[in-house]
Write a protein that holds these residues in place. Structure first.
Motif, PDB file in Angstrom:
ATOM      1  N   ASP C 221       0.828  -1.205   0.000  1.00 23.32           N
ATOM      2  CA  ASP C 221       0.000   0.000   0.000  1.00 23.32           C
ATOM      3  C   ASP C 221       0.862   1.254   0.000  1.00 23.32           C
ATOM      4  OD1 ASP C 221      -2.324  -1.392  -0.080  1.00 23.32           O
ATOM      5  OD2 ASP C 221      -2.495  -1.532   2.121  1.00 23.32           O
ATOM      6  N   MET C 222       1.887   1.194   0.857  1.00 24.66           N
ATOM      7  CA  MET C 222       2.790   2.326   0.957  1.00 24.66           C
ATOM      8  C   MET C 222       3.516   2.551  -0.369  1.00 24.66           C
ATOM      9  SD  MET C 222       5.449   2.675   4.034  1.00 24.66           S
ATOM     10  CE  MET C 222       6.591   1.656   3.147  1.00 24.66           C
ATOM     11  N   MET C 223       3.871   1.439  -0.998  1.00 23.30           N
ATOM     12  CA  MET C 223       4.606   1.490  -2.253  1.00 23.30           C
ATOM     13  C   MET C 223       3.817   2.265  -3.298  1.00 23.30           C
ATOM     14  SD  MET C 223       7.458   0.624  -3.488  1.00 23.30           S
ATOM     15  CE  MET C 223       8.072  -0.579  -2.324  1.00 23.30           C
ATOM     16  N   THR C 224       2.531   2.010  -3.351  1.00 18.90           N
ATOM     17  CA  THR C 224       1.691   2.690  -4.330  1.00 18.90           C
ATOM     18  C   THR C 224       1.766   4.200  -4.127  1.00 18.90           C
ATOM     19  OG1 THR C 224       0.252   0.785  -4.244  1.00 18.90           O
ATOM     20  CG2 THR C 224      -0.628   2.734  -5.320  1.00 18.90           C
ATOM     21  N   ASP C 225       1.687   4.633  -2.870  1.00 15.58           N
ATOM     22  CA  ASP C 225       1.770   6.068  -2.585  1.00 15.58           C
ATOM     23  C   ASP C 225       3.117   6.639  -3.006  1.00 15.58           C
ATOM     24  OD1 ASP C 225      -0.718   5.835  -1.554  1.00 15.58           O
ATOM     25  OD2 ASP C 225      -0.046   5.704   0.554  1.00 15.58           O
ATOM     26  N   LYS C 226       4.175   5.909  -2.620  1.00 20.35           N
ATOM     27  CA  LYS C 226       5.526   6.360  -2.951  1.00 20.35           C
ATOM     28  C   LYS C 226       5.697   6.557  -4.445  1.00 20.35           C
ATOM     29  CE  LYS C 226       8.574   4.382   0.514  1.00 20.35           C
ATOM     30  NZ  LYS C 226       9.492   3.269   0.727  1.00 20.35           N
ATOM     31  N   LEU C 227       5.200   5.575  -5.190  1.00 21.36           N
ATOM     32  CA  LEU C 227       5.361   5.611  -6.642  1.00 21.36           C
ATOM     33  C   LEU C 227       4.606   6.771  -7.249  1.00 21.36           C
ATOM     34  CD1 LEU C 227       5.005   1.812  -7.371  1.00 21.36           C
ATOM     35  CD2 LEU C 227       7.044   3.204  -7.718  1.00 21.36           C
ATOM     36  N   SER C 228       3.380   6.961  -6.768  1.00 22.11           N
ATOM     37  CA  SER C 228       2.578   8.044  -7.324  1.00 22.11           C
ATOM     38  C   SER C 228       3.241   9.392  -7.092  1.00 22.11           C
ATOM     39  CB  SER C 228       1.181   8.043  -6.688  1.00 22.11           C
ATOM     40  OG  SER C 228       0.621   6.769  -6.830  1.00 22.11           O
ATOM     41  N   ALA C 229       3.951   9.474  -5.984  1.00 22.05           N
ATOM     42  CA  ALA C 229       4.635  10.727  -5.692  1.00 22.05           C
ATOM     43  C   ALA C 229       5.844  10.941  -6.599  1.00 22.05           C
ATOM     44  CB  ALA C 229       5.075  10.736  -4.227  1.00 22.05           C
TER      45      ALA C 229
END
Ligand SMILES: Nc1ncnc2c1ncn2[C@@H]1O[C@H](COP(=O)(O)OP(=O)(O)O)[C@@H](O)[C@H]1O
Ligand SMILES: [Mg+2]
Lengths: 77, 228, 392
Positions: C221-229
């Motif tokens: 879940d965190m990865m998705t946020d990181k990537l979008s950023a």
């Protein structure tokens, strides 16, 4: 049991046996391995569905998946 | 007493009407007797026979077969009694037409628990008693009326019952075959079977062996000769 | 009751009255056949999909512009590698190539044959290949469907691809991909990476999308946020979403089949009902007669029950057998088109035999119970009433 029925049952059993042997003798492992090989070679695992491919109907949420409009039948892509 | 009928009533209910079909029947039939129930159509003969065989339940009164109240027994016992003691012959022969003569005759013995071999033996004996052995392998539907009736006799005899019930046995037979049937009845009577025949055929009025005619009319025994 | 005599009579009746049973057996066989064919195909596809999904990467990132996918820069791959927990970053180059005259398309996939893993996979796939020969000149591997289609259009040894720049690229057929992989490779063309780039119009530093794994699922879940950023135009999909979509597809499929099945069942009950109301009077007579001949209610019920079970089992076994041979030996002609489509390339897919016993037994139950009930309830009703009819 009377003879015609016995022979009928024997034929049925034979057919089930043929089916069973086809199932057991089928190279399951080899087939799955080939599949795994092709996916790991190409990194593509979506089915090769024979539908005319229209680029405008691209599933934006899930590029891996068929478009929503095309989900009206199984596996359509 | 082989068959004892006491104060037997049978009433059918049609919508809200009550149709009394049998009214206070009292009858004693001794072992080895031959009884001819005689009466016009609708007088209640068939109803009486089904009550004796336990195929129908009386509204009141009872039927005793060898002392056992067949109408009051649970199905399993009533069926067993019927299978062992009662053979039936019907107006329309009621054979399984796609089966052979021989196969038809096995039917009453199927639930008996006998082995197939023993059944075959009994069947062969019944077939020869009924003089139909020569048509053994013929499909029942292909037989003449007389042959069908003889098959039915063999079927009624196969379990070696003490009682033979016949419902209008000659209604679908020509005169010659009817006479042949009467001959068979005579033979069975000589073997000591108790026989009850429901009929309106005048041929049964003058049998050349000892028999008792019981006239029935409108669900009643008009005058009975059996009360001793 | 002696089993021997009982079975003798039962089978005798079944054989001699076969015309009476034949229509029911045929109809129920067809229903079981249709049902099991559909389920065989779907469980086979499902099995193959699940197998391949196992090796699916956890994440896919691509670049989008206005909602449309555009080439993804290779540099993103290096950025991904720097994120903690990311492994196996793999760029992919693939795309649809249209065979213009008919609007048919192939899936072009570029593969980096310099990689050791690719070598191994290739060797396993195409056993006899002398791989060196592959690199002499421009060559490609084609799926069975592609090969058949191109052959039919007189491309025997090679095909001229038209690049977006208007040049022709003549690429030779090297080998056909093994037919076991048709489910995935039927419309596939595999060629060297740079050739694929050229034909699909990608630059040196561009790819279609980038795959990578994140072994620790807690971080997904965190990865998705990181990537979008990372980039505003970065689009990311994870395996869970893909799996969920597949699951939805299956559930959806389940619904379709449920409806299909209910329709079949309704038809079936109607036919049974008709049959039984038709033969009801003769059945009544038969039962009455058996009772008059000394059969107990139990014996009659046992007889009718066993008869029904035999009819049900025979039609079930025949239906399943027929479906098996139709799907796994003949490859399900016609039905296959519904599942895999027939619009693009001719599908030469052979289904991997999968016997799902829970599915088979539920077909049996769902089909057998109403059947048995619809036969036995009237029989029971007749048997328990006093069988005076036999006398009339
Ligand atoms: N199940 C039934 N319901 C109503 N009436 C019946 C039924 N069975 C018989 N009956 C009536 O009982 C009467 C006697 O019938 P039955 O015993 O068949 O006479 P028989 O055999 O002497 O011709 C007839 O009037 C018939 O209509
Ligand atoms: Mg009558």
């Amino acid at each position: 049991m009377i003879k015609p029925f016995v022979s009928f049952v024997l034929v049925l059993i034979l057919m089930v046996f043929v089916m069973g042997s086809h199932y057991l003798l089928f190279p399951h492992k080899k087939t799955t391995e080939s599949m795994l090989n092709i996916t790991s070679l190409t990194h593509i695992s979506s089915l090769s569905l024979s539908l005319s491919y229209d680029e405008s109907s691209f599933n934006r949420t899930y590029p891996e998946m068929p478009t929503l409009g095309k989900m009206d039948f199984l596996y359509e892509r | 007493m082989m068959i004892k009928i006491e104060n037997l009533y049978r009433t059918f209910h049609h919508d809200d009407n009550e149709v009394p079909v049998l009214k206070n029947i009292n009858l004693n039939i001794k072992e080895g007797e031959c009884i001819v129930l005689k009466g016009v159509s609708g007088s209640g003969k068939t109803t009486l026979l089904s009550l004796i065989a336990g195929l129908d339940k009386p509204s009141s009164g009872k039927v005793l077969i060898d002392g056992e109240p067949i109408s009051k027994l649970p199905d399993l016992f009533a069926s067993e009694l019927r299978a062992k003691k009662i053979g039936m012959i019907f107006q329309h022969f009621n054979l399984f037409e796609h089966l052979t003569v021989h196969e038809n005759v096995t039917i009453p013995l199927i639930p008996s628990g006998l082995k197939m071999k023993e059944i075959q033996k009994k069947v062969d004996r019944a077939l020869s008693l009924a003089h139909i052995s020569h048509k053994k392998e013929i499909q029942a539907g292909r037989l003449s009326g007389g042959e069908q009736q003889r098959t039915a006799i063999a079927r009624a005899l196969v379990a070696d019952p003490d009682i033979i019930l016949c419902d209008e046995p000659t209604a679908n037979l020509d005169r010659d075959n009817s006479l042949l049937f009467i001959e068979s009845i005579k033979e069975l009577n000589r073997l000591g079977k108790t026989i009850v025949i429901a009929t309106h055929d005048p041929l049964f009025e003058h049998l050349d062996f000892k028999s008792t005619i019981i006239p029935m009319a409108d669900g009643k025994i008009v005058s009975s000769y059996d009360d001793e | 009751m002696n089993a021997n005599a009982f079975w003798h009579f039962l089978t005798l009746q079944l054989v001699k009255e076969r015309s009476k049973h034949l229509s029911v057996i045929l109809i129920s066989m067809m229903i079981v056949f249709l049902l099991s064919s559909v389920l065989f195909i779907s469980s086979s596809i499902r099995y193959s999909l699940e197998e391949t999904l196992k090796v699916q990467p956890d994440f896919v990132v691509s670049r989008t512009l206005g909602g449309t996918a555009i080439p993804t820069p290779m540099a993103w791959g290096d950025e991904l590698l720097e994120i903690y927990g990311v492994s196996q970053v793999t760029p992919r180059v693939y795309g649809r190539y249209f065979f213009e005259p008919k609007g048919k398309s192939f899936l072009l996939v570029g593969v980096d044959f310099m990689e050791e893993q690719s070598h191994k996979n290739l060797q396993a796939l195409i056993e006899t290949t002398d791989i060196k020969a592959f690199f002499e000149g421009k060559q490609m591997f084609v799926g069975q469907g592609v090969k058949e289609y191109l052959n039919a259009h007189f491309y025997k040894g090679s095909y001229n691809f038209l690049t977006p720049k208007g040049q022709f690229e003549n690429v030779k057929f090297f080998k056909t991909l093994p037919s076991q992989t048709n489910l995935i490779s039927n419309d596939m063309i595999i060629l060297p990476l740079d050739l694929a780039r050229k034909i699909l119009g990608y630059d040196e530093e561009e790819v279609t999308d980038i795959l990578f794994n994140v072994p620790n699922t807690d971080e997904w879940d965190m990865m998705t946020d990181k990537l979008s950023a990372l980039h505003y135009d970065l689009h990311v999909v994870n395996k869970k979403e893909v799996q969920r979509s597949y699951a939805n597809l299956y559930n959806y499929k389940g619904g379709v089949f449920l409806i299909l099945f209910l329709i079949l069942l309704a038809t079936f009950s109607l036919i049974l009902y008709q049959r039984y109301s038709m033969v009801y009077s003769s059945e009544r007579r038969h039962i009455g007669l058996l009772r008059a001949l000394g059969w107990s209610i139990n014996a009659v019920l046992r007889y009718k029950f066993t008869e029904t079970i035999v009819v049900v089992s025979v039609s079930y076994i025949l239906g399943v057998l027929l479906a098996y041979f139709y799907v796994f030996v003949l490859g399900a002609p016609i039905l296959r088109e519904i599942f895999l489509g027939g619009k693009n390339l001719h599908n030469i897919v052979g289904f991997l035999p999968v016997l799902d016993f829970s599915v088979l037994s539920s077909i049996f139950l769902i089909y057998a119970l109403p059947f048995i009930a619809s036969v036995l309830i009237p029989v029971w009703k007749v048997s328990v009433t006093d069988p005076k009819e036999a006398m009339l």
